[in-house]
Design a protein around this motif. Structure first.
Motif, PDB file in Angstrom:
ATOM      1  N   ALA A 191       0.832  -1.208   0.000  1.00  0.00           N
ATOM      2  CA  ALA A 191       0.000   0.000   0.000  1.00  0.00           C
ATOM      3  C   ALA A 191       0.863   1.254   0.000  1.00  0.00           C
ATOM      4  O   ALA A 191       0.569   2.223  -0.718  1.00  0.00           O
ATOM      5  CB  ALA A 191      -0.931  -0.005   1.201  1.00  0.00           C
ATOM      6  N   ASP A 192       1.938   1.262   0.783  1.00  0.00           N
ATOM      7  CA  ASP A 192       2.841   2.422   0.805  1.00  0.00           C
ATOM      8  C   ASP A 192       3.489   2.643  -0.551  1.00  0.00           C
ATOM      9  O   ASP A 192       3.622   3.786  -1.017  1.00  0.00           O
ATOM     10  CB  ASP A 192       3.910   2.215   1.875  1.00  0.00           C
ATOM     11  N   VAL A 193       3.896   1.572  -1.208  1.00  0.00           N
ATOM     12  CA  VAL A 193       4.513   1.692  -2.536  1.00  0.00           C
ATOM     13  C   VAL A 193       3.514   2.225  -3.547  1.00  0.00           C
ATOM     14  O   VAL A 193       3.831   3.091  -4.378  1.00  0.00           O
ATOM     15  CB  VAL A 193       5.070   0.321  -2.984  1.00  0.00           C
ATOM     16  N   LEU A 194       2.295   1.742  -3.497  1.00  0.00           N
ATOM     17  CA  LEU A 194       1.276   2.197  -4.435  1.00  0.00           C
ATOM     18  C   LEU A 194       0.994   3.691  -4.257  1.00  0.00           C
ATOM     19  O   LEU A 194       0.878   4.430  -5.245  1.00  0.00           O
ATOM     20  CB  LEU A 194      -0.009   1.397  -4.242  1.00  0.00           C
ATOM     21  N   ARG A 195       0.885   4.134  -3.016  1.00  0.00           N
ATOM     22  CA  ARG A 195       0.589   5.547  -2.773  1.00  0.00           C
ATOM     23  C   ARG A 195       1.770   6.440  -3.145  1.00  0.00           C
ATOM     24  O   ARG A 195       1.578   7.558  -3.646  1.00  0.00           O
ATOM     25  CB  ARG A 195       0.229   5.754  -1.301  1.00  0.00           C
ATOM     26  N   ARG A 196       2.989   5.947  -2.928  1.00  0.00           N
ATOM     27  CA  ARG A 196       4.170   6.776  -3.162  1.00  0.00           C
ATOM     28  C   ARG A 196       4.563   6.840  -4.638  1.00  0.00           C
ATOM     29  O   ARG A 196       4.962   7.919  -5.136  1.00  0.00           O
ATOM     30  CB  ARG A 196       5.339   6.219  -2.346  1.00  0.00           C
ATOM     31  N   ASP A 197       4.455   5.741  -5.345  1.00  0.00           N
ATOM     32  CA  ASP A 197       5.020   5.657  -6.696  1.00  0.00           C
ATOM     33  C   ASP A 197       4.004   5.718  -7.819  1.00  0.00           C
ATOM     34  O   ASP A 197       4.394   5.902  -8.980  1.00  0.00           O
ATOM     35  CB  ASP A 197       5.828   4.355  -6.850  1.00  0.00           C
ATOM     36  N   PHE A 198       2.719   5.576  -7.517  1.00  0.00           N
ATOM     37  CA  PHE A 198       1.735   5.504  -8.599  1.00  0.00           C
ATOM     38  C   PHE A 198       0.663   6.581  -8.506  1.00  0.00           C
ATOM     39  O   PHE A 198      -0.343   6.501  -9.200  1.00  0.00           O
ATOM     40  CB  PHE A 198       1.078   4.115  -8.605  1.00  0.00           C
ATOM     41  N   SER A 248      -2.404   9.109  -7.823  1.00  0.00           N
ATOM     42  CA  SER A 248      -3.816   8.942  -7.467  1.00  0.00           C
ATOM     43  C   SER A 248      -4.358   7.549  -7.788  1.00  0.00           C
ATOM     44  O   SER A 248      -5.068   6.967  -6.960  1.00  0.00           O
ATOM     45  CB  SER A 248      -4.658  10.010  -8.179  1.00  0.00           C
ATOM     46  N   PRO A 249      -4.053   6.980  -8.989  1.00  0.00           N
ATOM     47  CA  PRO A 249      -4.551   5.613  -9.240  1.00  0.00           C
ATOM     48  C   PRO A 249      -4.030   4.600  -8.220  1.00  0.00           C
ATOM     49  O   PRO A 249      -4.772   3.730  -7.749  1.00  0.00           O
ATOM     50  CB  PRO A 249      -4.032   5.295 -10.651  1.00  0.00           C
ATOM     51  N   GLY A 250      -2.737   4.726  -7.869  1.00  0.00           N
ATOM     52  CA  GLY A 250      -2.181   3.826  -6.867  1.00  0.00           C
ATOM     53  C   GLY A 250      -2.819   4.021  -5.505  1.00  0.00           C
ATOM     54  O   GLY A 250      -3.055   3.055  -4.774  1.00  0.00           O
ATOM     55  N   GLY A 251      -3.117   5.285  -5.163  1.00  0.00           N
ATOM     56  CA  GLY A 251      -3.799   5.550  -3.901  1.00  0.00           C
ATOM     57  C   GLY A 251      -5.189   4.950  -3.869  1.00  0.00           C
ATOM     58  O   GLY A 251      -5.622   4.421  -2.835  1.00  0.00           O
ATOM     59  N   TRP A 252      -5.902   4.993  -5.018  1.00  0.00           N
ATOM     60  CA  TRP A 252      -7.244   4.396  -5.078  1.00  0.00           C
ATOM     61  C   TRP A 252      -7.168   2.886  -4.895  1.00  0.00           C
ATOM     62  O   TRP A 252      -7.980   2.304  -4.162  1.00  0.00           O
ATOM     63  CB  TRP A 252      -7.890   4.734  -6.419  1.00  0.00           C
ATOM     64  N   VAL A 253      -6.202   2.254  -5.555  1.00  0.00           N
ATOM     65  CA  VAL A 253      -6.040   0.799  -5.412  1.00  0.00           C
ATOM     66  C   VAL A 253      -5.692   0.451  -3.966  1.00  0.00           C
ATOM     67  O   VAL A 253      -6.223  -0.515  -3.399  1.00  0.00           O
ATOM     68  CB  VAL A 253      -4.961   0.280  -6.377  1.00  0.00           C
TER      69      VAL A 253
END
Length: 290
Positions: free
Chosen positions: A135-142, A144-149
């Motif tokens: 979850a941290d990687v998704l929010r940091r590197d991707f 808004s889409p990563g934050g939604w996932v």
């Protein structure tokens, strides 16, 4: 004409079976009447119990439970099918180093109750740590889409439920696929070998597509089991449909008490509708293949 498998019951046996049927009907009817009277004394049949479902907040909460149930169901189906193909390939392998471990895993996960597997995964710190890190990687590197996932899918309770269900249903799907491969005529294997194909190519290009088509109704029927297994999220506080119903029943006060029976009726009806839709798909595919 008497059956060759057993003798037809005589007059005394038929009378005895009739008394058994009457006794069971009386006991069942008495139990239903007792439950009805208890619910009636508790006010569960009061019309005011159903007024809570007129509120938009309650409707949205039930809808959110359906969405969370469907989310866990889709992830469990995808993962269980992937595991099913993997386990089936291992069990069908000619190499004992692959066949024996695959067989042991299939038998183990079919024997262990799903709730135990789910609880074991839920209590595992490794799963929580891994999901949090992803979850941290998704929010940091991707962005808004990563934050939604991350917000919608990076939940330890969700993945404990999904993996636990997928392990059991993957083992069941593996046996279904193995039975489908066994139903493919031997000539299909020989035709593939005659064309110069290797065993892996024969399995993936010739045999497995036929096996999947043959066993597709059984595969979808197992998906119905997967859908019902999502209700086990109730025990680890994953907010699927059953857990959402419990929260509504406990937190919605009416002049006649808490609406446990109405909530149970609504939640049960939604589960029945979803399962019937999947069963209808299975029947349609069975009729189409026949």
């Amino acid at each position: 004409m008497a059956s060759a498998l057993f003798e037809a019951p005589g007059p005394r046996a038929r009378r005895r079976h009739t008394w058994y049927a009457v006794l069971v009907a009386v006991v069942t009817g008495g139990a239903v009447c007792w439950a009805f009277l208890r619910f009636s004394d508790a006010g569960q049949f009061d019309a005011r119990m159903w007024e809570a479902f007129e509120y938009r907040g309650v409707q949205l909460r039930i809808l959110a439970g359906v969405v969370d149930t469907f989310k866990a169901f889709v992830l469990s189906v995808v993962l269980s099918l992937a595991l099913g193909f993997l386990f089936a390939a291992g069990r069908l392998s000619a190499h004992r180093v692959l066949r024996w471990p695959a067989g042991a895993l299939v038998e183990f996960f079919r024997a262990v109750p799903v709730i135990i597997t789910v609880f074991a995964l839920y209590a595992t710190d490794l799963l929580r740590t891994y999901v949090t890190a992803v979850a941290d990687v998704l929010r940091r590197d991707f962005g808004s889409p990563g934050g939604w996932v991350a917000d919608n899918f990076a939940s330890p309770t969700l993945w404990a439920l999904v993996i636990g269900i997928a392990l059991y249903n993957g083992a069941a799907q593996a046996e279904i696929l193995r039975a489908g491969v066994g139903a493919v005529p031997r000539g299909q294997f020989e035709a593939g070998y005659a064309l110069g194909m290797r065993k892996t190519q024969v399995m993936t290009a010739v045999v497995m597509p036929q096996a999947v088509r043959t066993m597709l109704p059984s595969i979808i029927s197992q998906m119905v089991v997967t859908l019902k297994d999502t209700s086990l999220g109730f025990f680890i506080m994953y907010e699927e449909l059953l857990y959402a119903g419990k929260l509504l029943a406990q937190n919605t006060a009416t002049p006649s008490g808490y609406p446990y029976l109405p909530v149970l009726c609504v939640v049960g009806s939604l589960y029945i509708i979803m399962c019937l839709l999947l069963s209808r798909v299975a029947r349609h595919l069975a009729a189409r293949n026949s």
